[in-house]
Design an enzyme around this catalytic site. Sequence first.
Site, PDB file in Angstrom:
ATOM      1  N   SER A 260       1.574  -7.319   5.781  1.00 50.11           N
ATOM      2  CA  SER A 260       2.194  -6.546   4.665  1.00 50.11           C
ATOM      3  C   SER A 260       3.277  -6.658   4.190  1.00 50.11           C
ATOM      4  CB  SER A 260       3.722  -6.162   6.027  1.00 50.11           C
ATOM      5  OG  SER A 260       4.656  -7.237   5.984  1.00 50.11           O
ATOM      6  N   LYS A 261       4.018  -6.633   3.171  1.00 45.62           N
ATOM      7  CA  LYS A 261       4.832  -6.938   1.899  1.00 45.62           C
ATOM      8  C   LYS A 261       5.085  -8.606   2.196  1.00 45.62           C
ATOM      9  CE  LYS A 261       4.813  -3.720  -1.699  1.00 45.62           C
ATOM     10  NZ  LYS A 261       4.926  -2.333  -1.294  1.00 45.62           N
TER      11      LYS A 261
END
Length: 488
Positions: A260-261
Amino acid sequence: MTVIGTVPKTGDAIRTRIAPAPSGDLHVGNVRTALYSWAFARQHGGRFILRVEDTDASRATEDAYVAVQEILHWAGLDWDEGPGVGGPYAPYRQSERREVYDAAVAQLEAADRVYRCWCTPEEITARTSGKGKAPGYDGFCRRLSYDQKAGHVGDPYVLRFPMPPGATTWHDLVAGDITVAHDQIPDFAITRSGGAPLYVLAAAVDDLAMRLTHVVRGNDLTSATPRQMALYAALGADEADWPVFAHLPQVTGDDGKPLSKRNGEVSLRWYRDNGFLASAMLNYLALLGWSLAPDRDVFSVEEMVAAFDLATVTKNPARFDVKKLEAINGEKIRALSEPALAAQVRPFLEAAGLDVPAGLLEAAIPLVQTRMARLTEAVDLLTFLFVDEEDFVVVDHEQLVAEVLAQLDAAYAALEEIGEWTHTAIEACLRTALVDELGLKRRVAFGPVRIAITGRRQSPPLFESLELLGRERSLARLADALAEIRGY
Ligand code: GLU
């Protein structure tokens, strides 16, 4: 009872899909799913479908709808049916298929397979949160009396689907046999308040309507599968027409958590914009859960298509390793033809504001081809060649000042006298002046000249760089460097 999905579906009837929700850039995990679906369809001469799941109007954007198609094109994952190309089951954009879902909802209502629920999210939370309470909806509205329901006439509601008694068992092509008991599944909503379809319904309806034979998707959606199978049955679909499922393991970051980010770069567009080749991305993404052969990390997409098999995809999570991706990217860069690499590099140089004359870049490519893990590195390596003289700056300035003035003096004097300006002549001339006459070690002899000429300690091969830059520009740079050091 037969286990759903054990009868193999093969041949040119194979239909797979990627069904992205266009709410941002396409995630590399989705691209791996697309790649596996696509490779599977291609191998069997089947069809690969792009279906855009934009039923959530609060999240889907037109920009993302366009961007998803653009980046899939860049990756080379071409679709046989979908936006832009059409197909027998068009439209392929869920926001344009409302009547299909409305018809399915009407069918479920007529068969009494759904009920209206007027509970607000707050009411549900208040009743179901707390120790020892089962998670999810508690079936409150299913138990309302006729009079209680009559009291809600005109109020907004969602439709909920109660699972029939029993269990669903299916043979997942990646995860193996999976059984889910239906009493573990709370009555789930299939529409929003106002009647718009939710993902679980829209995807189930479309997978049937578009005659998908295989649904390849991330295992974050495994829990949707028994729900969607129950919907297939409730909609009267023959079990032979249900798709077979393959749920892929998650892609994780370095910390083992889903990518994920927070733990890495997730958008395919970021990798494109940061100098990764589409061929390297596909090659690397293929390895996240599958391998061609134990000792083969680098292969072409054609080799993958020929050998790909969903049955050999691993069940284990796959860790996204940028270093490995870079190594593969470097190999793919080295394997490109020089014109092909020049074409890949040019947009990065131009985006950096450099004016890239025809011919000079092509001539410079052999100097840098083996020195790059990303296309963007060409900008640092080649700026010296394309920059206007007034914009040229010596990036490693301190280093320049620290080096010996005499080296540049000697180099200037020697190069000024040189007859023909070729890299062999330049090399011979500088070796004589700096190694033989000044007695410098080869390792250090050319550093100051390199910095004066290219502005950096790291550059393409020096003598070839001098040749490309030309006599006049080279001597001017040496003179400028000398003047600068003298004035320091
Ligand atoms: N639209 C879903 C997503 O973007 C995928 C749905 C599916 O593959 O069934 O995650």
